[in-house]
Structure formats: structure tokens, C-alpha cells
Design a protein around this motif. Structure first.
Motif, mmCIF file in Angstrom:
data_model
loop_
_atom_site.group_PDB
_atom_site.id
_atom_site.type_symbol
_atom_site.label_atom_id
_atom_site.label_comp_id
_atom_site.label_asym_id
_atom_site.label_seq_id
_atom_site.Cartn_x
_atom_site.Cartn_y
_atom_site.Cartn_z
ATOM 1 N N LEU A 4 -36.186 8.446 -17.068
ATOM 2 C CA LEU A 4 -37.360 9.267 -16.775
ATOM 3 C C LEU A 4 -36.958 10.739 -16.679
ATOM 4 N N ASP A 5 -35.761 10.999 -16.134
ATOM 5 C CA ASP A 5 -35.264 12.379 -16.084
ATOM 6 C C ASP A 5 -35.074 12.952 -17.484
ATOM 7 N N LEU A 6 -34.650 12.099 -18.433
ATOM 8 C CA LEU A 6 -34.398 12.561 -19.801
ATOM 9 C C LEU A 6 -35.678 12.920 -20.551
ATOM 10 N N LEU A 7 -36.822 12.506 -20.047
ATOM 11 C CA LEU A 7 -38.082 12.798 -20.738
ATOM 12 C C LEU A 7 -38.343 14.301 -20.811
ATOM 13 N N GLY A 8 -37.800 15.041 -19.853
ATOM 14 C CA GLY A 8 -37.888 16.494 -19.924
ATOM 15 C C GLY A 8 -39.155 17.102 -19.360
ATOM 16 N N ASP A 9 -40.065 16.283 -18.869
ATOM 17 C CA ASP A 9 -41.303 16.794 -18.282
ATOM 18 C C ASP A 9 -41.251 16.635 -16.761
ATOM 19 N N PRO A 10 -41.856 17.562 -16.014
ATOM 20 C CA PRO A 10 -41.838 17.455 -14.552
ATOM 21 C C PRO A 10 -42.620 16.231 -14.068
ATOM 22 N N TYR A 11 -42.085 15.559 -13.070
ATOM 23 C CA TYR A 11 -42.770 14.405 -12.506
ATOM 24 C C TYR A 11 -42.413 14.269 -11.039
ATOM 25 N N VAL A 12 -43.171 13.438 -10.335
ATOM 26 C CA VAL A 12 -42.966 13.195 -8.912
ATOM 27 C C VAL A 12 -42.885 11.695 -8.672
ATOM 28 N N VAL A 13 -41.932 11.282 -7.846
ATOM 29 C CA VAL A 13 -41.839 9.895 -7.405
ATOM 30 C C VAL A 13 -42.623 9.765 -6.102
ATOM 31 N N ILE A 14 -43.566 8.840 -6.069
ATOM 32 C CA ILE A 14 -44.339 8.558 -4.859
ATOM 33 C C ILE A 14 -43.824 7.245 -4.283
ATOM 34 N N SER A 15 -43.144 7.324 -3.155
ATOM 35 C CA SER A 15 -42.643 6.132 -2.481
ATOM 36 C C SER A 15 -43.555 5.810 -1.319
ATOM 37 N N ARG A 16 -44.010 4.578 -1.219
ATOM 38 C CA ARG A 16 -44.939 4.199 -0.164
ATOM 39 C C ARG A 16 -44.227 3.883 1.155
ATOM 40 N N GLU A 17 -42.923 3.679 1.099
ATOM 41 C CA GLU A 17 -42.156 3.381 2.305
ATOM 42 C C GLU A 17 -41.043 4.411 2.471
ATOM 43 N N ALA A 18 -40.873 4.886 3.697
ATOM 44 C CA ALA A 18 -39.867 5.913 3.975
ATOM 45 C C ALA A 18 -38.445 5.376 3.840
ATOM 46 N N GLY A 19 -38.270 4.073 4.016
ATOM 47 C CA GLY A 19 -36.928 3.498 3.985
ATOM 48 C C GLY A 19 -36.200 3.650 2.674
#
Length: 549
Positions: free
Chosen positions: A222-237
Motif C-alpha cells: 500500500l505504501d508503494l502505491l504512492g498516494d496518501p492514505y490513512v489507516v483507521i484502526s478500531r482498537e488502540a491495542g
């Protein structure tokens, strides 16, 4: 032994707390009670730091009560300060879950995201630490009171505890005021930072502890795609493990409202890596493209779940997955992209293979129900013993969820003890436990092995990229019908669920290999033609096309 250690770690704080209270009520054992209470609080503090407010509330409350009893007995008839401090502490500890909700209002934990703010004082971690400090001060004051027979230290502890309660009350009141002004209060700093990033897509992730590997395997691509993105994690752990796997921003958003607030105007799509029920919180947004990657491909029943129809597109490795879904009445929109994670798998005979062959034994987990239990751990010791009998080095790589089940954990412990004893006696270079997981990836395990025994799982599909012999366990004892149910078995040797044909299977793996041709055909069917770097490029091109539209 591993399961026993985990069980003890989870119950030790309760045991020490109960012991402390008993000792506090007995004559001449005050110091022993304080020591036991301190041990309970120290163990609970560790879990509190890892899992956040609300951890081990009963244990901590009992430990505080034990300390209060000892302190009251040591003041020479003035139990009031001990009662006030203990009562206040037990109250704040008991209300931690409610306090955590208030704390979370207006604050979203994040990593790799420049929010322009310092470390906030009213955050789950900060408030949790403050409560723990207050408990520690109370314990220290009680010890001082025992030494000097003076209530002064306890009165100082009362002041400190009241300060903690006041701090919590001020923060909770501020959160309440924010909620009165807005029905869906969010973290303005995080929302602004995400908006400034202008992400093109988001990655939604939810899962129990130990699930982060499902997303970690995709983050490099996903990092190699070259476009900005955000990971949304539903759990803090998951935050600690994920933050080291990518430079992309990660935001913890437990509530549906918080997820919605992270959808910047430029977001066009959402990726998913598992079938979590919380995925529906985001799938409901019809203006986004919903793209399911999953975290492995196999013939398990979960690989043709009808819930998959909620996604706009499903990324699969090859034609086998498409046919599997369609055979179960699910004609979805597919993208065949291979498995980019297998780019580094060496195909053909293992390079540098020595005189002693290496077996990879990779049992899957037991599943949540018997319907999804494909684990071969009941015969795992027999498999490993056969390998040792044939003078093989063994790599055991168990599924990350294996130790969720007590019986499976005991079976794995037995196998690991066998390997440890054999390694010490013979000097064979076995790998198990941390040495076959973590930084030593599944691809590393595959490249280090000549043959494999695995279950109906994603490991079998990944192994076939190596084009080396492997066996798949038939724990349902389907016999001749096995390859009709588990298509990967067309290129593998069937190992019966009772291990009755273990010898002949190992003969095939190490000598005969009569399925070499079928294995190549099965490899093409499951993984497609793209491999190596071309496989990575195939995924990147398909992913960009999917979210850019």
C-alpha cells in the motif's frame, strides 16, 4: 507451559490481592500484606499500561482495601485518612470505564500524523497513569505510616487522591460541555491533520489482539502505491505494532462517528484485510469503493463467506478463488492480482540445501467453532517425530491465534519441547516459537525449507509458490473426496487425519514426488502467472485502477 504462564500472568494479580486482604486481617502480618498488595498492583499496572483504563479493577480495588486496613491499624486509632483515601481510590478505579469514555471524547490516538499539538494531559494513557500514581502514593503513605505510627503521610495521600479526583472531574466536565455543544464531538487536531494530508483512500482495520499481522502483510505494498492514505484502526491495542510497519498515518477510531469524521473529501475508496463485523461501519458509505484484500487465500469455508458480497471488488490471487466463490453461488467482481507477498519466494529446489533436509510444519488454528477447525495439531507431534526419525531439521510455525485455545496450546507446547530436547541432544538446527515468527517471516520459513506439511490454510497457497513438495492434512478424513473439497490438495500429498499414512507421505515428500506435474498446474491455478516483481507490479496496477476509478 506457555499457556500455564499466560494463565498465571492473568490470575496472579487477583491471587496477590486476595492474599494481601487475608494477611491484612491477621495479626502481626501487616508488612506481608503490604508486600502482597504491592505485587498485585505492580502486575495490574503492567496490564493497565498495555490495555488502558479499566484493566484489573477488582484486583486493584482489593489491594487498595488491604492497604487501607493495614494503614488504619497503624495510625493508633485514627482510621479516617485511610478510609477517605481508600474510598476515593476505589471509587475512581471502579469508574474507570466510564471515565475512559469521557477521556476519549475529543481525543483520538494516532501515529505518524503531525497534529500540531503536544502530549495532551486529558488522554486515556495520561489519566490511567495518574490513577496509578495516586494508588502508588497511597501504598507509600501506608508504608510510611507503619514505620512512624503517624497519620500525616495518609493525610498527604488524601490530598493527592483528591487532586486526582478533581483532575478527572474537570476533564470529564469539559468533555460533557463539548458533547452538549456537538452531537458528535471529534478530535479537531486529528481531523485537521487528516484533511491536510488529503488521503485518496483509507484502510479500515479491526480485530482481536494478535491480528495486526493481517494488515502488516499489506502495508509495504500500500505504501508503494504512492498516494496518501490513512489507516483507521478500531482498537488502540494495534497501534504499537502497526506504527513500525508503515510511515502512513494511523488513527484509532473506536466509534462509528469517529470513523466518519476521518473521511476527508478526497477519499475515494476503502481497503479491508479481513471480514470483521465492524467493516460494515464503513461499507455503508455508498460514495466509496469498498475493496477487500483479505490476508491469505485458502480452501477454508471462510474463503467463500456470503458476507463478502458487501464489497464492491474482491482481490484474489488466481482463478481458483474465483471458481471457489462461484461454486458456492457467489458471483462477485474479482481482481486477480496474485500474491505480492510471495515476490521473494525462491522457486524450485532450495538454494544451499545441505545434507540434512528441512521440514516446515505450519499448523493452522482451531477456529472459533468446529466447522472452521482445520488444525492438525492433534497429530503434530507424530509429524515432527517422523521428521526427526528421518534426520531432518524442523521449522514449526504455528498460526498466531493458536494459543487462544487451551488444548491447541498444550499440543504446541508438546511439539516445542520435543524439538528443544532433540536440538540439545543432536545439535539439529530446529526453529520454533519466536525464532520462526516475528522478523523471520513466512516467506523466510518457505525459503529455508525443502518440504512442508500444512493444513487447509493460506500457508498451503503461499507454499505452492516455491514449487517444492508439500502435504496437506485431511483432518476430516475425507479420503478420496479430499481434493474435491480442498482444491489445493490436487498438487499436494494427502496426510490422513489419523496420521496413518505418515510414512508413505514422507516418502513422497523426500524421494518419489509423484505430483510434481500436478503441483505446477495447481500453482498456476491458485496464483496465476505473475510472480516476483511482476507480481508486485500487477497488484499495484490493479489497486490504483480500483481506487482511482
Amino acid at each position: 507451559m506457555t499457556m500455564l504462564r499466560r494463565l498465571l500472568s492473568r490470575t496472579a494479580s487477583t491471587g496477590f490481592a486476595a492474599l494481601a486482604l487475608v494477611l491484612a486481617l491477621l495479626p502481626d502480618l501487616s508488612w506481608a500484606a503490604v508486600v502482597a498488595a504491592a505485587a498485585a498492583l505492580a502486575i495490574a499496572w503492567r496490564g493497565h499500561r498495555d490495555l488502558g483504563p479499566g484493566r484489573a479493577r477488582f484486583d486493584r480495588g482489593v489491594a487498595v482495601a488491604a492497604i487501607a486496613v493495614v494503614a488504619a491499624q497503624s495510625t493508633g486509632g485514627s482510621p479516617i485518612p485511610a478510609a477517605i483515601a481508600a474510598g476515593a481510590l476505589i471509587t475512581v478505579v471502579g469508574l474507570e470505564p466510564q471515565l475512559a469514555v469521557a477521556v476519549a471524547t475529543g481525543h483520538m490516538a494516532s501515529a505518524n500524523l503531525e497534529t500540531g499539538r503536544g502530549r495532551g494531559w486529558f488522554t486515556p494513557r495520561a489519566i490511567g497513569d495518574l490513577v496509578n500514581v495516586a494508588v502508588a502514593l497511597f501504598a507509600a503513605a501506608a508504608a510510611a505510616t507503619m514505620l512512624w505510627a503517624s497519620p500525616v503521610p495518609l493525610w498527604l495521600a488524601v490530598i493527592a487522591v483528591i487532586g486526582v479526583l478533581g483532575t478527572a472531574a474537570v476533564g470529564a466536565a469539559a468533555a460533557l460541555l463539548r458533547r452538549r455543544r456537538s452531537a458528535h464531538t471529534g478530535d479537531a487536531a486529528v481531523i485537521r491533520a487528516v484533511g491536510a494530508l488529503d488521503p485518496v483512500f483509507v484502510v479500515h482495520f479491526s480485530g482481536p489482539p494478535g491480528s495486526a499481522y493481517q494488515l502488516r502483510m499489506w502495508l509495504p505494498y500500500l505504501d508503494l502505491l504512492g498516494d496518501p492514505y490513512v489507516v483507521i484502526s478500531r482498537e488502540a491495542g494495534h497501534l504499537g505494532e502497526l506504527r513500525s510497519a508503515t510511515t502512513a498515518p494511523i488513527v484509532v477510531a473506536p466509534s462509528m462517528s469517529e470513523v466518519e469524521q476521518l473521511l476527508a473529501p478526497g477519499v475515494k475508496a476503502a481497503f479491508y484485510v479481513n471480514g470483521s463485523a465492524l467493516n460494515t461501519h464503513l461499507v455503508r458509505f455508498g460514495n466509496l469503493r469498498h475493496l477487500q484484500l483479505f490476508h491469505g487465500e485458502s480452501d477454508k469455508a471462510s474463503s467463500f463467506n456470503k458476507v463478502t458480497t458487501i464489497y464492491d471488488e474482491v482481490f484474489v490471487a488466481g482463478q481458483a478463488a474465483v471458481d471457489r466463490y462461484r461454486a458456492h453461488g457467489l458471483d462477485l467482481t474479482f481482481r486477480k492480482v496474485g500474491r505480492p507477498q510471495l515476490a521473494a519466494v525462491a522457486s524450485g529446489p532450495r538454494a544451499g540445501s545441505g545434507a540434512r533436509p528441512v521440514l516446515l510444519y505450519a499448523p493452522t488454528w482451531t477456529g472459533l467453532t468446529s466447522e472452521f477447525d482445520y488444525s492438525s495439531l492433534p497429530i503434530g507431534k507424530a509429524v515432527v517425530s517422523e521428521a526427526l526419525r528421518r534426520d531432518m531439521d524442523v521449522i514449526v510455525r504455528a498460526h498466531p491465534y493458536t494459543r487462544f485455545n487451551l488444548a491447541a496450546s498444550r499440543q504446541l507446547d508438546s511439539i516445542e519441547r520435543l524439538l528443544a530436547e532433540d536440538a540439545e541432544r543432536t545439535g539439529r538446527a530446529h526453529r520454533w516459537g519466536p525464532r520462526s515468527t516475528g522478523d523471520f517471516s513466512l516467506v523466510d520459513c518457505i525459503n529455508a525449507a525443502d518440504v512442508a506439511v500444512c493444513d487447509i490454510s493460506g500457508v498451503a497457497t503461499d507454499w505452492i509458490a516455491s514449487d517444492r513438495p508439500f502435504a496437506v492434512t485431511d483432518m476430516g478424513m475425507l479420503g478420496d473426496r479430499f481434493a474435491d473439497e480442498a482444491w489445493i490438495a490436487r498438487g499436494a500429498y494427502r496426510l490422513a487425519g489419523d496420521a496413518g499414512n505418515l510414512g508413505s507421505v514422507f516418502d513422497e515428500l523426500l524421494d518419489t514426488d509423484s505430483k510434481a506435474v500436478q503441483r505446477k498446474e495447481t500453482r498456476e491455478y491458485f496464483l496465476g502467472g505473475a510472480n516476483g516483481e511482476s507480481g508486485v507490479e500487477a497488484f499495484l496496477a490493479a489497486a490504483r485502477d480500483a481506487y482511482r476509478g
